[in-house]
Design an enzyme around this catalytic site. Structure first.
Site, mmCIF file in Angstrom:
data_model
loop_
_atom_site.group_PDB
_atom_site.id
_atom_site.type_symbol
_atom_site.label_atom_id
_atom_site.label_comp_id
_atom_site.label_asym_id
_atom_site.label_seq_id
_atom_site.Cartn_x
_atom_site.Cartn_y
_atom_site.Cartn_z
ATOM 1 N N LYS A 22 0.602 -1.361 -0.326
ATOM 2 C CA LYS A 22 -0.039 0.165 -0.012
ATOM 3 C C LYS A 22 1.262 1.057 0.050
ATOM 4 C CE LYS A 22 -1.902 2.002 3.944
ATOM 5 N NZ LYS A 22 -1.277 3.166 4.784
ATOM 6 N N ASN A 23 2.014 1.258 0.848
ATOM 7 C CA ASN A 23 2.025 2.947 0.910
ATOM 8 C C ASN A 23 3.600 2.642 0.165
ATOM 9 O OD1 ASN A 23 1.389 2.846 3.256
ATOM 10 N ND2 ASN A 23 2.954 2.560 4.575
ATOM 11 N N ARG A 92 -3.958 10.660 4.268
ATOM 12 C CA ARG A 92 -2.994 11.428 4.203
ATOM 13 C C ARG A 92 -1.768 11.573 3.279
ATOM 14 N NH1 ARG A 92 -0.025 13.679 7.974
ATOM 15 N NH2 ARG A 92 1.953 12.621 8.033
ATOM 16 N N CYS A 116 -4.936 7.998 7.787
ATOM 17 C CA CYS A 116 -4.997 7.940 9.790
ATOM 18 C C CYS A 116 -4.614 9.041 10.483
ATOM 19 C CB CYS A 116 -4.128 6.541 9.416
ATOM 20 S SG CYS A 116 -5.006 5.388 9.181
ATOM 21 N N ARG A 121 0.519 14.683 12.404
ATOM 22 C CA ARG A 121 1.726 14.291 11.763
ATOM 23 C C ARG A 121 2.185 15.626 10.555
ATOM 24 N NH1 ARG A 121 -0.874 8.865 9.099
ATOM 25 N NH2 ARG A 121 1.366 9.020 8.526
ATOM 26 N N ILE A 123 3.991 17.788 8.270
ATOM 27 C CA ILE A 123 4.294 17.504 7.154
ATOM 28 C C ILE A 123 6.072 18.814 6.965
ATOM 29 C CG2 ILE A 123 3.404 16.561 6.175
ATOM 30 C CD1 ILE A 123 1.736 19.467 4.224
ATOM 31 N N ASP A 304 4.304 0.211 12.622
ATOM 32 C CA ASP A 304 2.803 -0.612 11.978
ATOM 33 C C ASP A 304 2.753 -1.604 11.825
ATOM 34 O OD1 ASP A 304 2.715 2.191 10.354
ATOM 35 O OD2 ASP A 304 3.624 1.472 8.143
ATOM 36 N N ARG A 396 -8.452 0.283 4.064
ATOM 37 C CA ARG A 396 -7.418 1.184 3.635
ATOM 38 C C ARG A 396 -5.663 0.468 3.291
ATOM 39 N NH1 ARG A 396 -5.804 5.259 6.706
ATOM 40 N NH2 ARG A 396 -4.266 5.856 4.706
HETATM 41 N N1 EPU Z 1 7.516 13.944 10.670
HETATM 42 C C1 EPU Z 1 7.585 15.152 11.439
HETATM 43 N N2 EPU Z 1 7.829 16.109 10.241
HETATM 44 C C2 EPU Z 1 7.568 15.742 9.100
HETATM 45 C C3 EPU Z 1 7.188 14.648 7.911
HETATM 46 C C4 EPU Z 1 7.261 13.326 8.715
HETATM 47 O O1 EPU Z 1 8.187 15.593 12.480
HETATM 48 O O2 EPU Z 1 7.632 16.769 7.903
HETATM 49 C C5 EPU Z 1 6.829 13.079 11.954
HETATM 50 C C6 EPU Z 1 6.046 12.397 12.072
HETATM 51 O O3 EPU Z 1 5.532 12.795 12.553
HETATM 52 C C7 EPU Z 1 7.095 10.934 12.939
HETATM 53 C C8 EPU Z 1 7.711 10.853 12.359
HETATM 54 O O4 EPU Z 1 8.055 12.348 11.532
HETATM 55 O O5 EPU Z 1 6.700 10.912 14.357
HETATM 56 C C9 EPU Z 1 7.741 9.552 10.790
HETATM 57 O O6 EPU Z 1 7.192 10.200 9.758
HETATM 58 P P1 EPU Z 1 7.014 9.197 8.038
HETATM 59 O O7 EPU Z 1 6.845 10.314 7.416
HETATM 60 O O8 EPU Z 1 8.413 8.591 7.901
HETATM 61 O O9 EPU Z 1 5.781 9.288 7.939
HETATM 62 P P2 EPU Z 1 4.504 9.472 7.363
HETATM 63 O O10 EPU Z 1 5.797 9.271 5.377
HETATM 64 O O11 EPU Z 1 3.404 10.180 7.061
HETATM 65 C C10 EPU Z 1 4.620 7.051 6.274
HETATM 66 C C11 EPU Z 1 3.272 5.321 6.150
HETATM 67 C C12 EPU Z 1 2.997 5.402 7.507
HETATM 68 C C13 EPU Z 1 3.639 4.980 8.011
HETATM 69 C C14 EPU Z 1 5.343 5.798 8.193
HETATM 70 C C15 EPU Z 1 6.828 5.621 9.116
HETATM 71 C C16 EPU Z 1 2.458 6.172 4.331
HETATM 72 C C17 EPU Z 1 1.716 6.945 3.346
HETATM 73 N N3 EPU Z 1 2.271 5.616 5.292
HETATM 74 O O12 EPU Z 1 3.917 8.143 6.748
HETATM 75 O O13 EPU Z 1 2.196 3.775 7.524
HETATM 76 O O14 EPU Z 1 3.884 4.520 9.342
HETATM 77 O O15 EPU Z 1 5.553 6.096 7.051
HETATM 78 O O16 EPU Z 1 7.139 4.014 8.644
HETATM 79 O O17 EPU Z 1 3.321 6.111 3.469
HETATM 80 C C18 EPU Z 1 0.251 2.902 7.425
HETATM 81 O O18 EPU Z 1 0.874 2.472 6.865
HETATM 82 O O19 EPU Z 1 -0.605 2.680 8.457
HETATM 83 C C19 EPU Z 1 1.279 4.179 7.918
HETATM 84 C C20 EPU Z 1 0.291 5.467 9.675
#
Ligand code: EPU
Length: 417
Positions: A22-23, A92, A116, A121, A123, A304, A396
């Site tokens: 998925k991711n 997301r 989710c 979270r 960016i 995850d 999802r």
């Molecule tokens: N973070 C920041 N600033 C940013 C981006 C992230 O502070 O600009 C922090 C987040 O708050 C978190 C950490 O960095 O504490 C890691 O976040 P990351 O950006 O790696 O997560 P993501 O890209 O939003 C993806 C997966 C998530 C998975 C995380 C970590 C997708 C769509 N989502 O999220 O998957 O938990 O990487 O591996 O790829 C899931 O599948 O259930 C899921 C939530």
């Protein structure tokens, strides 16, 4: 609204075949926007998030057709359209539209993502990257506006290791002028998958999967065909479910290396594991030892899988400590597990889990992986029926969950709430 009904207590037995990740999928679909001709994605997981993404691309004028596990995306006639609302709000990962649209059109308006939300979270690292590439980024009434006269390669150091920011910067930088270097990049297999697709489209990305990624921007990218890697989180969830039900399951179509951190922890608990080239057999045991687990960025134990692992650790003898160093408060499954008789307390970033049998209860999934944790918990309970609401979250991320579990011998069904 539907709910999942689980009459547990049966060991899972048989083979489950894992679908595409998925991711990866939800980054690969927007990546197709960067090409000037058709992109074909194979091994696509059949998930609600994927359907929403195809809706987003169609709204922009892409020709999207989806048959079985293959999606064809022809972005030739795509236009730059502001998307402050609509389907982008449901996901997301709609943040990938920012990098992809910025790369292709040097502008984008994308509503802030939904999905989710188990905790805030941010960016900020995505935005830092876009700004370094020369974009002006503003937040106007809940939508991110991005605009650049020209995108220019840059050296970007991520303050936080972020999967989303790494991929998003890669997307935009493939169409920037000159070289981009991402330092402190995330190393997840999904990042390599996206880089592989982009390179097949004619991009030049080196170092994906390491902490330094180098990208030489190209003025044009072309279509290609790409097969999505297997979903390591889905695979890990079935591995945990097999162990929790003391079953014997062959998890097929996986890359065992992607699951090393989980495999090591299962072995440490006393679960039987047989690793083959593209599959892993999990052999449950009657007794498990308590262990400590720390969720970290890849190649550490995946956050995850933290919630599903919580359910398994309720089945171990003694006290386990499960800490999450990626998200500070991803523990919404804990009060629900407590309804099922689990003895867990949360202290800071850790859940302290005392092994204890669970009982059936009515529980609510509040996010995707919390939902998976509740399903696993329900599968361990032999008396009564566990009812899990919030199935839309589970849909999802788990392709054919009920069918797969039923084929493994579980008594699980969907019912209108
Ligand atoms: N973070 C920041 N600033 C940013 C981006 C992230 O502070 O600009 C922090 C987040 O708050 C978190 C950490 O960095 O504490 C890691 O976040 P990351 O950006 O790696 O997560 P993501 O890209 O939003 C993806 C997966 C998530 C998975 C995380 C970590 C997708 C769509 N989502 O999220 O998957 O938990 O990487 O591996 O790829 C899931 O599948 O259930 C899921 C939530």
């Amino acid at each position: 609204m539907e709910k999942l009904m689980i009459s547990g207590g049966r060991p899972l037995q048989g083979t489950v075949t894992i679908s595409g990740a998925k991711n990866s999928a939800i980054a690969l679909i927007p990546a197709a926007i960067l090409a000037e001709s058709e992109v074909i994605l194979d091994n696509l997981p059949l998930l609600s998030d994927v359907a929403v993404y195809s809706e987003i691309l169609e709204e922009l004028g892409a020709n999207v057709s989806w048959e079985g596990n293959q999606m064809r995306i022809d972005p030739t006639h795509i236009i730059s359209l502001p998307m402050p609302n609509g389907p982008v709000k449901k996901l997301r990962a709609s943040y990938y539209m920012m990098g992809a649209m910025l790369g292709r059109f040097k502008e984008a308006v994308i509503g802030l993502p939904g999905g989710c939300n188990f905790e805030p979270r941010p960016i900020d690292q995505h935005i830092k990257g876009f700004e370094a590439l020369g974009a002006t980024v503003t937040n106007e009434h809940g939508a991110i506006h991005l605009h650049a006269k020209e995108l220019k390669g840059a050296k970007i150091y991520l303050d936080v290791v972020s999967v989303g920011a790494t991929i998003n910067i890669m997307l935009a930088a493939t169409r920037a002028k000159g070289s981009t270097i991402i330092e402190n990049a995330a190393k997840e297999p999904e990042i390599i998958d996206v880089a592989t697709l982009l390179n097949s489209m004619g991009a030049s990305i080196k170092g994906a999967g390491t902490e330094t990624i180098r990208i030489e921007g190209k003025s044009e990218l072309r279509g290609c065909r790409h097969s999505i890697i297997p979903d390591r989180i889905q695979a890990g969830t079935y591995m945990i479910a097999a162990a929790a039900t003391r079953g014997n399951v062959l998890i097929d179509n996986v890359i065992p290396k992607h699951l090393e951190a989980l495999t090591a922890k299962l072995i440490e608990m006393g679960v039987g594991i047989e690793e083959l080239d593209e599959s892993i057999r999990v052999i449950g045991k009657e007794k498990y030892e308590s262990i400590d687990v720390k969720a970290l960025v890849y190649p550490g134990f995946a956050t995850d899988l933290q919630s599903p692992m919580t359910s398994l650790l309720t089945q171990a003898e003694g006290v386990s400590v499960l800490s999450d160093f990626v998200y500070s408060n991803r523990f919404k499954h804990v009060p629900e597990l407590a309804r099922m008789g689990a003895k867990i307390r949360v202290e800071g970033r850790s859940a302290i889990i005392e092994g204890h049998p669970l009982n059936a209860a009515k529980v609510k999934a509040t996010d995707l992986r919390a939902g998976a944790a509740l399903v696993i918990a329900g599968l361990t309970v032999s008396e009564g029926i566990t009812e899990v609401t919030g199935v839309e979250f589970i849909d999802r991320g788990y392709d054919h969950l009920v069918t797969n579990l039923r084929e493994l011998g579980a008594d699980v069904w969907r019912q209108n709430d």
